[in-house]
Structures are given as C-alpha cells and as structure tokens.
Design a protein around this motif. Structure first.
Motif, PDB file in Angstrom:
ATOM      1  N   PRO A 141      -9.434  -2.432  -5.568  1.00  0.00           N
ATOM      2  CA  PRO A 141      -7.992  -1.784  -5.386  1.00  0.00           C
ATOM      3  C   PRO A 141      -7.682  -2.178  -6.748  1.00  0.00           C
ATOM      4  CG  PRO A 141      -8.197  -4.110  -3.897  1.00  0.00           C
ATOM      5  CD  PRO A 141      -9.707  -3.576  -5.030  1.00  0.00           C
ATOM      6  N   TRP A 142      -7.385  -2.641  -8.097  1.00  0.00           N
ATOM      7  CA  TRP A 142      -6.616  -2.925  -8.682  1.00  0.00           C
ATOM      8  C   TRP A 142      -7.029  -0.971  -9.127  1.00  0.00           C
ATOM      9  CZ3 TRP A 142      -2.990  -6.120 -10.793  1.00  0.00           C
ATOM     10  CH2 TRP A 142      -2.433  -7.071 -10.188  1.00  0.00           C
TER      11      TRP A 142
ATOM     12  N   LEU B 186      -4.709   1.039  -7.965  1.00  0.00           N
ATOM     13  CA  LEU B 186      -3.047   0.419  -8.707  1.00  0.00           C
ATOM     14  C   LEU B 186      -3.077   1.425  -9.372  1.00  0.00           C
ATOM     15  CD1 LEU B 186      -0.116  -0.391  -8.018  1.00  0.00           C
ATOM     16  CD2 LEU B 186      -1.551  -2.348  -9.375  1.00  0.00           C
TER      17      LEU B 186
ATOM     18  N   SER C 121       0.739   4.811  -5.014  1.00  0.00           N
ATOM     19  CA  SER C 121      -1.087   3.615  -5.291  1.00  0.00           C
ATOM     20  C   SER C 121      -0.610   2.706  -5.079  1.00  0.00           C
ATOM     21  CB  SER C 121      -1.130   3.675  -7.107  1.00  0.00           C
ATOM     22  OG  SER C 121      -1.269   4.963  -7.613  1.00  0.00           O
ATOM     23  N   ILE C 122       0.848   1.462  -4.748  1.00  0.00           N
ATOM     24  CA  ILE C 122       1.395   0.914  -3.878  1.00  0.00           C
ATOM     25  C   ILE C 122       0.022   0.055  -2.752  1.00  0.00           C
ATOM     26  CG2 ILE C 122       2.831  -1.366  -2.919  1.00  0.00           C
ATOM     27  CD1 ILE C 122       4.545  -0.797  -5.939  1.00  0.00           C
TER      28      ILE C 122
ATOM     29  N   ASP D 127      -2.171   1.754  -1.749  1.00  0.00           N
ATOM     30  CA  ASP D 127      -3.738   2.039  -0.996  1.00  0.00           C
ATOM     31  C   ASP D 127      -3.858   0.691  -2.405  1.00  0.00           C
ATOM     32  OD1 ASP D 127      -4.127   4.559  -0.503  1.00  0.00           O
ATOM     33  OD2 ASP D 127      -3.468   5.623  -2.686  1.00  0.00           O
ATOM     34  N   PHE D 128      -3.034   0.128  -2.953  1.00  0.00           N
ATOM     35  CA  PHE D 128      -3.866  -1.226  -3.649  1.00  0.00           C
ATOM     36  C   PHE D 128      -3.421  -2.425  -2.304  1.00  0.00           C
ATOM     37  CE2 PHE D 128      -1.800  -5.059  -5.825  1.00  0.00           C
ATOM     38  CZ  PHE D 128      -2.573  -5.507  -6.517  1.00  0.00           C
TER      39      PHE D 128
END
Length: 443
Positions: free
Chosen positions: A343-344, A347, A382-383, A385-386
């Motif tokens: 996840p990072w 991001l 991207s948040i 998907d994060f």
C-alpha cells in the motif's frame, strides 16, 4: 582548470558500474513476471515484451536522464518540487520500503523459498536469512568497494547464467509459441512492468551513482551527467534484453505448464530446458539477483540517509541497521511483508512518475507549478489505492478512483494528473506573459 580527459570513465569502469546498476535493478520480480507474461499473451509475446519494456526499461532510463539533467538524487528532485520537508518524508518512505522494510526481506525470503529450500528443505528460514544478511553486510559495508564487488564478481555471474538459460530457450525451446495471442498484450506488459517499481529503484540509485562517480574522480557536474546517461542506457538495455528473452521463454515453453504458479513457472521452464542442471541454474540466478538487489539498495540507503542528515546518520550504521531489520522482518514471512508494504508503494509511486518526467525539463522553474499540481493530484488519487491496500474499502477516495479511467488497473491517478499539469502550466505561462510587459516598462 580541470583536465577534461579525466572526467569520463574508462570503458571498463562504465561496464563495471553499469553491471552493478543493472544487477541492482534485476530482482526476483524480473525473473518471474516476464515468463508469466509470455505464457498469458502467447503469439502476442513480443508486443507484451515491448509494453513491459516501456515501463520497466524506458522509465528506468528516464529516471537516470532526469537525475543527470538536474544532477541530483531523489532527495534533491523532491526538494526541488515541494521543499525540504516533503522531500525528507517522501524520500524516507521510499528508501525504507525499497530497502530494509520491504525489498530486503522480500528478496531474502525469495532466496530461501525459490533457491535454498528447493534443494535443502530441512534448512530453516532463519538460517538462510542469517547467512544472507551476513553476506549483504559484507558486500555493502565498505562504500569504496561495494560497486566493484557487485560489478566485477556478482553481476557477471548473474549475467552468464541468464545467457545460458535464455540462449538454450531460444535455440532449443520446449515447445512452439501458441498460435493465439492477446488483444491486451501491450497493456498487460505495461502493468507487469509497472509492478516491478524499477523506476523508483533508479531514483534511489541516483545518489549511489553520483557518489560513485565522485569517488572515481568525476567532479565536474556536466561530466557526471553524461556518465550517468551512459550508465543508464547500459542498465536499461540490459533490463530490456533480459525481460524480452524471458518473455519469449514463457511464450514458447510456458504452455507446457498451464497450472504452474508465477514463481514455479520459471523454475519448471528452466528445469525443462536444462534438466536438473536447469533447476540449479535458476536457483543461482534467483540467489544472485536477490543479493545484488539487496546490496545495491542497502548501499544506496546508506548514501541517502547520510546525505539527508548532513552526515549525522553514517553510511555504515544504515548498512548494519538495514541488514538487521531485513533479517528480522524476513522471519515474518513474504505474504505478510507484501500486505503491509505494498500500500505504501501505491501511495508514493505515481508521484514519482510525475517527478521523473517533469524533471526532464532543463529549465525546471518554468514547469515547477505544473509539477507541484501533478504530484499533489497523483498523491490524492493514490490515497484510494493506499487505503484499499490496507483493507479499508468503500471510502470516498476508493469510489473516486473507481469512477476514473484505468481505475481498476491502479492507474486512476494518470489522466487527472495529466490534466492538472496541462491546466497549471497554461496558468503559469499566462502569469509569466502578464509579468513580462510590467518588467519591460520599468525604468
């Protein structure tokens, strides 16, 4: 005045540094993704390989080109975009994930599962990791020798075993390429190449190469830039050739193993081509690919934290700490590592793509506003998907991503970021044009 003849690396030195950089990029993903890609795309394998190469190889080259244009590391590039505070946070997350928190435990676990355990199943994972990270520390701790150790010894061995496998697969394939292809071959290749995150690795290796060039006497900024471009070309071409070769192996031989999982497929192809010796060859390839990647990233992390801290965090401390952390996290297991770190990556990676592309402009201040807008929009998208990667679904961010083109492929950020860049660049141009007449009339 500096002697310009001394500002270019010798051809031998270029090969050593390029081999080290290539092997730093060529990790476990590069040994298994292309073969699976070839099997799934069949007759369209070459188109798929091109898509893979566009992201995995060309983006690596663009990253090194950006670094050479700005003569700066990832920390320098991100500072240039949104200031030092953002740069410290962003670079720290990137280096930790691409180093001790994710990649190091990932490649060490892969070495145990795909190389050691294949032949010695009774050896516990902690024993493999202990030897692995002792070697990682040994190869990385001496900054003046690390690239020579990789480029002169480890990387050539990796390349030789790769050549043996690919040439055997080309001239004596196990089967023929499937007659049917895939209409999504190119996009499949792009997505697989995107997942290797090699462009992020290139941005981290930037400071590694810059420091190595300085150590070898390349003090002139323009000379360093030209050498970085040369090294980037060599590394990108090597990645392209190896991924294309492995994609062909997957297309020509992978059909014989339709049920093989992603890692097992490459092992079965190697064993089919070379017999039991092939199994040994692939195990050696995996081990060398993993150790060269981890040594390169460990050394680059040492350079990065020393640069960001102004010398307060010493290179050898980071090398030792990375090896210890990698060992401890490696014991957790590969699946858990992937769960808390991917996840990072989701991001930070889209913003990096924007930073790399916009840093290619020599006169960066003229596109700075558009770059800032593109980066912030990329992070915003991207948040979703994060959060989804952390198991937090049905958020406003995830719903926004789902409504975007390519949202299901994890690329919801792409078109909004491009739109933001275009709009804010137009605004920047208009503002500059309005200011120009005002300056002209001043006495």
């Amino acid at each position: 005045m500096a002697d310009t003849k001394k500002q270019a690396l010798s051809f031998g030195a270029v090969l050593v540094v390029s081999a080290a950089v290539f092997s730093g990029h060529f990790g476990v993903g590069d040994t298994i993704f292309p073969a699976m890609l070839g099997r799934t795309t069949g007759a369209s394998w070459f188109i798929a390989a091109l898509g893979y190469g566009v992201v995995n190889s060309f983006m690596v080259f663009l990253a090194y080109l950006a670094i050479s244009r700005q003569n700066s590391s990832l920390f320098g590039l991100t500072s240039m975009v949104l200031g030092k505070g953002f740069a410290i946070a962003y670079t720290t997350i990137a280096v930790l994930i691409m180093g001790p928190v994710f990649i190091l435990p990932r490649v060490s676990s892969a070495t145990h599962e795909m190389a050691v355990a294949q032949f010695f199943p009774s050896i516990p994972i902690w024993a493999t990791l202990l030897v692995y990270f002792a070697l990682n520390y040994y190869f990385a701790y001496n900054r003046s020798k690390v690239i020579d150790r990789i480029g002169k010894y480890l990387a050539p061995a990796l390349i030789v075993f790769m050549i043996i496998l690919v040439i055997k697969g080309i001239f004596a394939p196990l089967s023929v390429v499937a007659s049917t292809g895939s209409p999504t071959a190119f996009s499949d290749g792009i997505i697989n190449g995107y997942n290797t995150m090699n462009a992020l690795g290139a941005s981290i290796f930037g400071i590694w190469i810059i420091n190595e060039l300085k150590r070898r006497g390349i003090e002139d900024a323009k000379s360093r830039s030209s050498n970085i471009i040369t090294i980037g070309i060599f590394a990108a071409l090597a990645l392209l050739l190896t991924s294309t070769g492995l994609t062909y192996l997957g297309a020509s031989s992978g059909g014989l193993f339709p049920d093989a999982a992603i890692g097992a497929l490459s092992v079965k192809i190697a064993e089919g081509l070379l017999g039991y010796f092939g199994k040994i060859v692939f195990a050696i390839i995996i081990a060398l690919a993993c150790i060269t990647t981890s040594v390169g990233l460990t050394s680059a992390a040492g350079d990065t934290f020393e640069q960001m801290s102004g010398g307060k965090i010493k290179y050898k401390f980071t090398v030792a700490a990375s090896s210890v952390i990698g060992f401890l996290l490696g014991l957790v297991g590969l699946s858990k590592i992937v769960g808390y770190t991917v996840p990072w990556l989701m991001l930070i990676y889209p913003a990096l793509v924007i930073i790399i592309i916009m840093s290619l402009f020599a006169d960066f201040p003229k596109v700075k506003l558009a770059t800032q807008a593109g980066v912030l929009v990329a992070i915003l998208f991207s948040i979703g998907d994060f959060l989804a990667g952390l198991g937090i679904a049905n958020t406003p961010f995830s719903k926004l991503n789902a409504a975007m083109p390519l949202g299901k492929q994890g690329l919801a950020w792409l078109f909004p970021s491009i739109a933001a860049i275009v709009v804010f660049q137009i605004i920047a141009v208009i503002v500059r044009q309005k200011k120009a007449p005002d300056k002209a009339v001043k006495p």
